[in-house]
Design an enzyme around this catalytic site. Structure first.
Site, PDB file in Angstrom:
ATOM      1  N   HIS A  80       0.751  -1.424  -0.068  1.00 37.47           N
ATOM      2  CA  HIS A  80      -0.138  -0.058   0.319  1.00 37.47           C
ATOM      3  C   HIS A  80       1.051   1.660   0.167  1.00 37.47           C
ATOM      4  O   HIS A  80       0.412   2.652  -0.405  1.00 37.47           O
ATOM      5  CB  HIS A  80      -1.284  -0.336   1.311  1.00 37.47           C
ATOM      6  N   ASP A  82      -0.166  -7.652   1.574  1.00 37.72           N
ATOM      7  CA  ASP A  82       0.321  -6.279   1.210  1.00 37.72           C
ATOM      8  C   ASP A  82       2.275  -5.973   1.581  1.00 37.72           C
ATOM      9  O   ASP A  82       2.965  -5.925   2.900  1.00 37.72           O
ATOM     10  CB  ASP A  82       0.009  -5.059   2.769  1.00 37.72           C
ATOM     11  N   SER A 141       4.232   2.515   8.580  1.00 38.83           N
ATOM     12  CA  SER A 141       3.713   1.188   6.552  1.00 38.83           C
ATOM     13  C   SER A 141       4.881   1.022   6.772  1.00 38.83           C
ATOM     14  O   SER A 141       6.410   1.956   6.300  1.00 38.83           O
ATOM     15  CB  SER A 141       3.049   2.137   6.226  1.00 38.83           C
ATOM     16  N   GLY A 142       4.982  -0.196   6.537  1.00 40.03           N
ATOM     17  CA  GLY A 142       6.420  -0.594   5.404  1.00 40.03           C
ATOM     18  C   GLY A 142       7.851  -1.448   5.985  1.00 40.03           C
ATOM     19  O   GLY A 142       8.398  -1.447   5.695  1.00 40.03           O
TER      20      GLY A 142
END
Length: 269
Positions: free
Chosen positions: A77, A125, A219-220
């Protein structure tokens, strides 16, 4: 409601669940780990800052892990929109040039083919970034260790989330890399009705569920878990509850790296 932990102005995704997931990259400003503390500089030497170009400047949006000198692992994402990306390795304070940084352009983005931004609870994801030039390894820049395929950690296994995300839900920014202790919540617990329920799949890892958590901008980035005396990246930071980053019994949810080892190896060769 689920919230992804990215820093772009994507619309929140609504799922048919009591508590929907949200990307940790909403907002247009840098956000970071809730709770925890400032990490020692370069103590997580595989942590990277993923940045996008806008108006002639680069802005932090997500974290990631350097897994080979020419490859970075992050969340799907984070990179499922077309932008000019760069990766910064060896960084600690993202607003200050400290002399340890390497700025690397991204030549290709590989998002997992089953990723569906309209169904975060479906999983997948995860993404890979191919770097235009290889990172130079040194005391500040090292490769992450990945788990063996299929490995699932036990409940309460010690892990740390690291990132430059928000320090509280909607809260202030902090420029330096943070870390927070987030023990694993096993799937049986995390998928129970009073926790995340059916939103959480076996290809995900839950960690935390109390006062510390991931938040927008994380995120990530990695979930660094202590296994046999060394830190292994078992998770890619994916989403939290829209009720708040550190909502009780809504632990931060990560893509389980050990479920995607064969995909990662297939892309990198």
């Amino acid at each position: 409601m689920l919230r992804f932990l990215l820093l772009t102005s994507l619309a929140a995704l609504v799922l048919a669940e009591d508590a929907e997931p949200i990307y940790l990259e909403h907002q247009t400003m840098v956000e970071r780990v809730v709770g925890g503390e400032i990490a020692s500089a370069n103590s997580w030497p595989w942590q990277i800052s993923l940045q996008y170009l806008s108006g002639g400047s680069y802005y932090h949006t997500c974290g990631g892990s350097l897994i080979r000198t020419g490859w970075v692992m992050t969340a799907a994402h984070c990179v499922d929109t077309s932008r000019t990306w760069r990766v910064v390795v060896g960084d600690h304070d993202i607003y200050t040039h400290e002399g340890t940084e390497q700025y690397l352009s991204v030549s290709a983005v590989y998002v997992h083919p089953n990723w569906n931004r309209n169904n975060v609870a479906g999983g997948y994801d995860i993404a890979l970034l191919r770097l235009s030039t290889a990172a130079v390894l040194n005391s500040k820049v090292q490769l992450a260790t990945l788990p063996p395929s299929g490995q699932v950690l036990p409940n309460n296994n010690a892990c740390y989330i690291t990132g430059w995300g928000r320090t509280s839900t909607g809260g202030p920014l902090s420029a330096k890399l943070k870390q927070a202790y987030l023990p694993v919540v096993d799937h049986q617990t995390c998928s129970s009705s009073s926790w995340w329920g059916s939103t959480v799949k076996t290809t995900m890892v839950c960690a935390g569920g109390g006062s510390d958590s991931g938040c927008n901008g994380d995120s990530g980035g990695p979930l660094n878990c202590l296994v046999s005396g060394r830190y292994v990246v078992h998770g890619v930071t994916s989403f939290v509850s829209s009720l708040g980053c550190n909502t009780l019994r809504k632990p931060t949810v990560f893509t389980r790296v050990s479920a995607y080892i064969s995909w990662l190896q297939g892309i990198m060769g």
